[in-house]
Design a protein around this motif. Sequence first.
Motif, PDB file in Angstrom:
ATOM      1  N   GLU A 317       0.824  -1.205   0.000  1.00 35.88           N
ATOM      2  CA  GLU A 317       0.000   0.000   0.000  1.00 35.88           C
ATOM      3  C   GLU A 317       0.860   1.259   0.000  1.00 35.88           C
ATOM      4  OE1 GLU A 317      -3.714   2.194   0.236  1.00 35.88           O
ATOM      5  OE2 GLU A 317      -2.929   0.369  -0.681  1.00 35.88           O
ATOM      6  N   LEU A 318       1.945   1.262   0.762  1.00 36.68           N
ATOM      7  CA  LEU A 318       2.825   2.436   0.775  1.00 36.68           C
ATOM      8  C   LEU A 318       3.459   2.650  -0.597  1.00 36.68           C
ATOM      9  CD1 LEU A 318       4.620   2.038   4.226  1.00 36.68           C
ATOM     10  CD2 LEU A 318       2.830   3.678   3.636  1.00 36.68           C
ATOM     11  N   GLU A 319       3.889   1.586  -1.226  1.00 40.22           N
ATOM     12  CA  GLU A 319       4.480   1.733  -2.556  1.00 40.22           C
ATOM     13  C   GLU A 319       3.441   2.224  -3.549  1.00 40.22           C
ATOM     14  OE1 GLU A 319       7.526  -0.663  -5.504  1.00 40.22           O
ATOM     15  OE2 GLU A 319       6.345  -1.797  -4.026  1.00 40.22           O
ATOM     16  N   ARG A 320       2.212   1.735  -3.435  1.00 44.77           N
ATOM     17  CA  ARG A 320       1.137   2.194  -4.326  1.00 44.77           C
ATOM     18  C   ARG A 320       0.867   3.681  -4.132  1.00 44.77           C
ATOM     19  NH1 ARG A 320      -3.853   3.706  -4.425  1.00 44.77           N
ATOM     20  NH2 ARG A 320      -4.061   3.594  -2.148  1.00 44.77           N
ATOM     21  N   ILE A 321       0.828   4.124  -2.871  1.00 42.48           N
ATOM     22  CA  ILE A 321       0.551   5.528  -2.578  1.00 42.48           C
ATOM     23  C   ILE A 321       1.647   6.427  -3.147  1.00 42.48           C
ATOM     24  CG2 ILE A 321       0.469   7.203  -0.681  1.00 42.48           C
ATOM     25  CD1 ILE A 321      -1.054   5.054   0.937  1.00 42.48           C
ATOM     26  N   VAL A 322       2.894   6.041  -2.937  1.00 45.04           N
ATOM     27  CA  VAL A 322       3.996   6.866  -3.434  1.00 45.04           C
ATOM     28  C   VAL A 322       3.987   6.910  -4.959  1.00 45.04           C
ATOM     29  CG1 VAL A 322       6.502   7.064  -3.587  1.00 45.04           C
ATOM     30  CG2 VAL A 322       5.423   6.550  -1.388  1.00 45.04           C
ATOM     31  N   THR A 323       3.749   5.780  -5.600  1.00 42.39           N
ATOM     32  CA  THR A 323       3.695   5.752  -7.066  1.00 42.39           C
ATOM     33  C   THR A 323       2.607   6.679  -7.591  1.00 42.39           C
ATOM     34  OG1 THR A 323       4.531   3.481  -7.112  1.00 42.39           O
ATOM     35  CG2 THR A 323       3.358   4.268  -9.063  1.00 42.39           C
ATOM     36  N   ALA A 324       1.439   6.654  -6.956  1.00 41.36           N
ATOM     37  CA  ALA A 324       0.341   7.515  -7.396  1.00 41.36           C
ATOM     38  C   ALA A 324       0.665   8.990  -7.169  1.00 41.36           C
ATOM     39  CB  ALA A 324      -0.944   7.136  -6.665  1.00 41.36           C
ATOM     40  N   ARG A 325       1.236   9.310  -6.016  1.00 44.32           N
ATOM     41  CA  ARG A 325       1.497  10.716  -5.698  1.00 44.32           C
ATOM     42  C   ARG A 325       2.657  11.287  -6.501  1.00 44.32           C
ATOM     43  NH1 ARG A 325      -0.907  12.508  -0.429  1.00 44.32           N
ATOM     44  NH2 ARG A 325       0.602  14.221  -0.552  1.00 44.32           N
ATOM     45  N   ARG A 326       3.562  10.444  -6.953  1.00 43.64           N
ATOM     46  CA  ARG A 326       4.713  10.943  -7.698  1.00 43.64           C
ATOM     47  C   ARG A 326       4.319  11.518  -9.060  1.00 43.64           C
ATOM     48  NH1 ARG A 326       9.995  10.367  -7.005  1.00 43.64           N
ATOM     49  NH2 ARG A 326      10.346   9.839  -9.207  1.00 43.64           N
ATOM     50  N   THR A 327       3.116  11.295  -9.491  1.00 40.12           N
ATOM     51  CA  THR A 327       2.668  11.926 -10.731  1.00 40.12           C
ATOM     52  C   THR A 327       2.579  13.434 -10.580  1.00 40.12           C
ATOM     53  OG1 THR A 327       0.332  11.631 -10.149  1.00 40.12           O
ATOM     54  CG2 THR A 327       1.382   9.873 -11.423  1.00 40.12           C
ATOM     55  N   HIS A 328       2.437  13.922  -9.330  1.00 37.88           N
ATOM     56  CA  HIS A 328       2.406  15.368  -9.088  1.00 37.88           C
ATOM     57  C   HIS A 328       3.397  15.793  -8.001  1.00 37.88           C
ATOM     58  CE1 HIS A 328       0.096  14.735  -5.345  1.00 37.88           C
ATOM     59  NE2 HIS A 328      -0.580  13.828  -6.023  1.00 37.88           N
ATOM     60  N   ASP A 329       4.168  14.849  -7.454  1.00 37.90           N
ATOM     61  CA  ASP A 329       5.126  15.159  -6.386  1.00 37.90           C
ATOM     62  C   ASP A 329       6.410  14.385  -6.671  1.00 37.90           C
ATOM     63  OD1 ASP A 329       6.576  15.620  -4.107  1.00 37.90           O
ATOM     64  OD2 ASP A 329       5.022  14.989  -2.699  1.00 37.90           O
ATOM     65  N   ARG A 330       7.281  14.974  -7.499  1.00 39.00           N
ATOM     66  CA  ARG A 330       8.501  14.290  -7.915  1.00 39.00           C
ATOM     67  C   ARG A 330       9.554  14.249  -6.819  1.00 39.00           C
ATOM     68  NH1 ARG A 330       7.277  10.934 -11.328  1.00 39.00           N
ATOM     69  NH2 ARG A 330       9.487  10.709 -11.848  1.00 39.00           N
ATOM     70  N   HIS A 331       9.309  14.935  -5.722  1.00 37.29           N
ATOM     71  CA  HIS A 331      10.266  14.924  -4.612  1.00 37.29           C
ATOM     72  C   HIS A 331       9.899  13.889  -3.554  1.00 37.29           C
ATOM     73  CE1 HIS A 331      12.263  18.496  -6.144  1.00 37.29           C
ATOM     74  NE2 HIS A 331      11.089  19.059  -6.302  1.00 37.29           N
ATOM     75  N   LEU A 332       8.880  13.096  -3.804  1.00 39.09           N
ATOM     76  CA  LEU A 332       8.471  12.025  -2.901  1.00 39.09           C
ATOM     77  C   LEU A 332       9.100  10.715  -3.368  1.00 39.09           C
ATOM     78  CD1 LEU A 332       6.663  11.017  -0.541  1.00 39.09           C
ATOM     79  CD2 LEU A 332       4.844  10.694  -2.234  1.00 39.09           C
ATOM     80  N   HIS A 333       9.661   9.956  -2.409  1.00 34.75           N
ATOM     81  CA  HIS A 333      10.375   8.734  -2.747  1.00 34.75           C
ATOM     82  C   HIS A 333       9.959   7.608  -1.799  1.00 34.75           C
ATOM     83  CE1 HIS A 333      13.138  11.209  -5.188  1.00 34.75           C
ATOM     84  NE2 HIS A 333      13.022  12.077  -4.204  1.00 34.75           N
ATOM     85  N   TYR A 334      10.226   6.382  -2.214  1.00 41.20           N
ATOM     86  CA  TYR A 334       9.880   5.210  -1.413  1.00 41.20           C
ATOM     87  C   TYR A 334      11.070   4.263  -1.361  1.00 41.20           C
ATOM     88  CZ  TYR A 334       7.873   0.644  -0.243  1.00 41.20           C
ATOM     89  OH  TYR A 334       7.619  -0.582   0.326  1.00 41.20           O
ATOM     90  N   VAL A 335      11.279   3.641  -0.201  1.00 37.78           N
ATOM     91  CA  VAL A 335      12.257   2.563  -0.092  1.00 37.78           C
ATOM     92  C   VAL A 335      11.652   1.452   0.762  1.00 37.78           C
ATOM     93  CG1 VAL A 335      13.445   3.580   1.917  1.00 37.78           C
ATOM     94  CG2 VAL A 335      14.634   1.931   0.464  1.00 37.78           C
ATOM     95  N   ASP A 336      11.819   0.243   0.312  1.00 37.16           N
ATOM     96  CA  ASP A 336      11.361  -0.934   1.053  1.00 37.16           C
ATOM     97  C   ASP A 336      12.273  -1.111   2.267  1.00 37.16           C
ATOM     98  OD1 ASP A 336      10.988  -3.657   1.937  1.00 37.16           O
ATOM     99  OD2 ASP A 336      10.111  -4.138  -0.007  1.00 37.16           O
ATOM    100  N   GLY A 337      11.688  -1.146   3.459  1.00 38.45           N
ATOM    101  CA  GLY A 337      12.479  -1.249   4.683  1.00 38.45           C
ATOM    102  C   GLY A 337      13.340  -2.489   4.759  1.00 38.45           C
ATOM    103  N   ARG A 338      13.001  -3.517   3.994  1.00 32.07           N
ATOM    104  CA  ARG A 338      13.816  -4.731   3.999  1.00 32.07           C
ATOM    105  C   ARG A 338      15.184  -4.510   3.371  1.00 32.07           C
ATOM    106  NH1 ARG A 338       9.216  -8.522   1.494  1.00 32.07           N
ATOM    107  NH2 ARG A 338       9.095  -6.621   0.205  1.00 32.07           N
ATOM    108  N   GLU A 339      15.364  -3.374   2.687  1.00 33.70           N
ATOM    109  CA  GLU A 339      16.707  -3.023   2.221  1.00 33.70           C
ATOM    110  C   GLU A 339      17.594  -2.590   3.384  1.00 33.70           C
ATOM    111  OE1 GLU A 339      17.029  -0.475  -1.134  1.00 33.70           O
ATOM    112  OE2 GLU A 339      15.262  -1.304  -2.142  1.00 33.70           O
ATOM    113  N   LEU A 340      16.990  -2.164   4.479  1.00 33.24           N
ATOM    114  CA  LEU A 340      17.757  -1.797   5.672  1.00 33.24           C
ATOM    115  C   LEU A 340      18.017  -3.000   6.563  1.00 33.24           C
ATOM    116  CD1 LEU A 340      15.993   1.553   6.691  1.00 33.24           C
ATOM    117  CD2 LEU A 340      17.816   1.162   5.025  1.00 33.24           C
ATOM    118  N   LEU A 341      17.033  -3.895   6.654  1.00 33.18           N
ATOM    119  CA  LEU A 341      17.178  -5.116   7.452  1.00 33.18           C
ATOM    120  C   LEU A 341      16.229  -6.148   6.865  1.00 33.18           C
ATOM    121  CD1 LEU A 341      18.827  -5.904  10.066  1.00 33.18           C
ATOM    122  CD2 LEU A 341      16.638  -5.784  11.243  1.00 33.18           C
ATOM    123  N   GLY A 342      16.797  -7.193   6.274  1.00 30.10           N
ATOM    124  CA  GLY A 342      16.004  -8.119   5.492  1.00 30.10           C
ATOM    125  C   GLY A 342      15.644  -9.409   6.198  1.00 30.10           C
TER     126      GLY A 342
END
Length: 379
Positions: A317-342
Amino acid sequence: MRAVPLVGGPVEIRGALDLEATQAGVMPRRLPAWTTEQYQDPSVHGVTVMPSGVRLVFRTDARELEFEVLTSTGQLDTDPRPRPTGMLDLVVNGVLAERRRAPLGNVLRMAGPGAEQRLIPGEPGTVRFTGLQSGMKEVELWLPQQTPTELVALRADGDVLPPLPDGRRRWVHHGSSLSHCIEADSPTGTWPVVAAALGGVEVINLSQAGNALLDPYVARTIRDLPADLISFKVGINIVSLAAFRLRTFGPAVHGFLDTVRDGHPDTPLLLTSPVSCPALEDTPGPTAMGPDGKITALGDPAEAARGALTLSVVRAELERIVTARRTHDRHLHYVDGRELLGPDEAHDLPDGLHPTAAAYRRMGKRFAAHAFADGGPFN
């Protein structure tokens, strides 16, 4: 040794958004005073006065410093020892110079989680840092991230001056206990501080153990703060408390982001989903501690199809929200927390949820490598 005023003098107290006057001195708080009327749960106050990321900053030519504090730590009736008070880190010219254990002060005895506390009053204690290098130097004195600490006195055997502007960008971060980092081995060992040092920025850590719940007063606080970089780490408390369903979670995330964007429309903003937590990946909360001392999920996995939240659902859901909002907010980014601790690092979660001190430092390095890299969201 000469007394140095802690308020209204050359010392800057960074990382705190309010100073609460006490009988002993002043207590740093990591949320503004106006927020207190907007929550009832005493745990919010408890973690707000735990000074994760709070430090005293000044210049001095002193060779010796004395710092007097009054700590408050807990003790279960079933445990003969109070909880550790944590460490005080002295950083000189950007390098850790000394580390001292914070003195034991007040002790709050508790029969168990949620039970009424009984105060055993303590006295302020003094920590001395000696043998500092000669000449004028930039000093940061970091408070223990897990222990409410009243600032009583600061003394020096030399001149103390305000810090010089250093031009670093300000990074404001909000998250759960996994960003508060109570289990870190020192205040400069929390992952946001590790990442900030590697990224050459100054961090304000508004993370609240057990209380990263998209609270509107936190969003308004961040909206009104000066910030060059912003990040949120969202999801683990929401799942572990079964605080939202899918229907309400998405709008709450949007509302939090909208409020922050009211004050920071173009600031780089990195939304981070939860790190790995095996018990909650595909099973909803709420949670409890099992007999083996590890977290266990009490929800029904079948309920995820009807809107109950698991970490897998939250990440999607977080990835979906960021993808949708980036159409008008190019300064918004997403990272999967499992990249920090998997998921292959579950052995670094002694209670099934909270990382070890070494894992926190690793998370900080990984966050910095992602966020501050060439072309990264914070570069």
